[in-house]
Design an enzyme around this catalytic site. Structure first.
Site, short mmCIF file in Angstrom:
data_model
loop_
_atom_site.label_atom_id
_atom_site.label_comp_id
_atom_site.label_asym_id
_atom_site.label_seq_id
_atom_site.Cartn_x
_atom_site.Cartn_y
_atom_site.Cartn_z
N ALA A 257 51.74 30.96 -28.56
CA ALA A 257 51.12 30.17 -27.49
C ALA A 257 49.60 30.16 -27.57
CB ALA A 257 51.55 30.69 -26.13
N LYS A 258 49.02 31.23 -28.14
CA LYS A 258 47.56 31.34 -28.32
C LYS A 258 46.81 31.10 -27.01
CE LYS A 258 47.82 29.80 -33.16
NZ LYS A 258 49.23 29.34 -33.21
N ARG A 259 47.33 31.63 -25.92
CA ARG A 259 46.72 31.40 -24.62
C ARG A 259 45.42 32.19 -24.47
NH1 ARG A 259 48.85 26.71 -23.68
NH2 ARG A 259 50.96 26.72 -22.86
#
Length: 261
Positions: A91-93
């Site tokens: 997700a690389k949030r």
């Protein structure tokens, strides 16, 4: 998941049980059959590859691109995942703390994923909401596989460290504080040769094998003890040959195992 088992322990156990470090990337692209053909594609991909998978890595962007139906598909996929295989949500949030709390709740509590990729560049307080989850893991972007990693991640600071070493320091801080969530790092295989010596013994998620042209030799030569996994996405899902998903997964698992032998 056994109560009290840390994410790193579970992942290590899976690697030992399968003899595989293969992480199967799940990046669905609707083809001629349209969006409604995707669930069958996902079922076949998981059913055919799980026995050779150390982990699965669905990339949330591919599901979001299909709109609300795509989000539903991700939820359906998560409920059908084999319990033996850890799931890393790509997700690389990155956001401020309160927003991150809701991301963590959504991913860990609602969808039940085992680990999430995070962008750490807002600082330690932005990853803290993910650090109190027993049995879970996060992977901080350290040195990614794209050429643009040179723009920031590999830049050298005045004290001689590179920016990615500051990312590694966040994980070491979490470990020193005894946080419940295990912290690992994303290190692209195309970048691995000259950075591995500066990365702690924590789980690595390693993209870049297959379509991106990464070489396993430098990773295997590092003789790391952590439960690192190597991701292959297009090389299994969209190789464009007559082999089945199972055959492709077996081939990649064998190549990885041979490099580590």
């Amino acid at each position: 998941m056994l109560r009290g088992m840390r994410y790193t322990e579970r992942l290590q156990g899976r690697i030992e049980a399968t003899g595989s470090r293969l992480c199967v990337g799940i990046d669905p692209r609707p083809g001629d059959g349209g969006i409604e053909a995707v669930p069958d594609f996902l079922r076949r991909l998981v059913d055919e590859t799980w026995e050779k998978a150390a982990a699965f890595k669905p990339n949330i962007a591919y599901f979001e691109a299909m709109g609300l139906r795509g989000i539903e598909m991700l939820g359906e996929l998560m409920t059908a995942m084999p319990k033996e295989v850890p799931v890393i949500l790509d997700a690389k949030r990155s956001d401020i703390g309160e927003t991150q709390q809701y991301y963590a709740q959504g991913y860990f509590d609602h969808w039940g994923v085992d680990a999430v990729t995070l962008n750490p560049f807002l600082g330690y307080d932005s990853i803290e909401p993910f650090l109190g989850w027993e049995g879970k893991g996060v992977y901080l972007l350290a040195v990614t596989s794209n050429p643009g990693s040179a723009d920031f991640q590999r830049q050298e600071l005045a004290d001689g460290r590179s920016v990615f070493e500051l990312v590694a320091a966040l994980g070491e801080r979490s470990r020193s504080e005894g946080r419940a969530t295990d912290v690992g790092y994303v290190v692209g295989l195309t970048q691995a040769a000259d950075v591995l010596a500066k990365i702690p013994e924590a789980p690595l998620l390693v993209p870049g094998l297959g379509a991106q042209g990464g070489d396993l030799a430098s990773l295997a030569a590092a003789k790391r003890m952590a439960p690192d996994v190597i991701n292959v996405s297009r090389g299994i899902s969209y190789a464009g040959d007559a082999r089945s998903f199972a055959q492709r997964a077996q081939d990649w698992a064998d190549k990885i195992a041979e490099a580590y032998a």
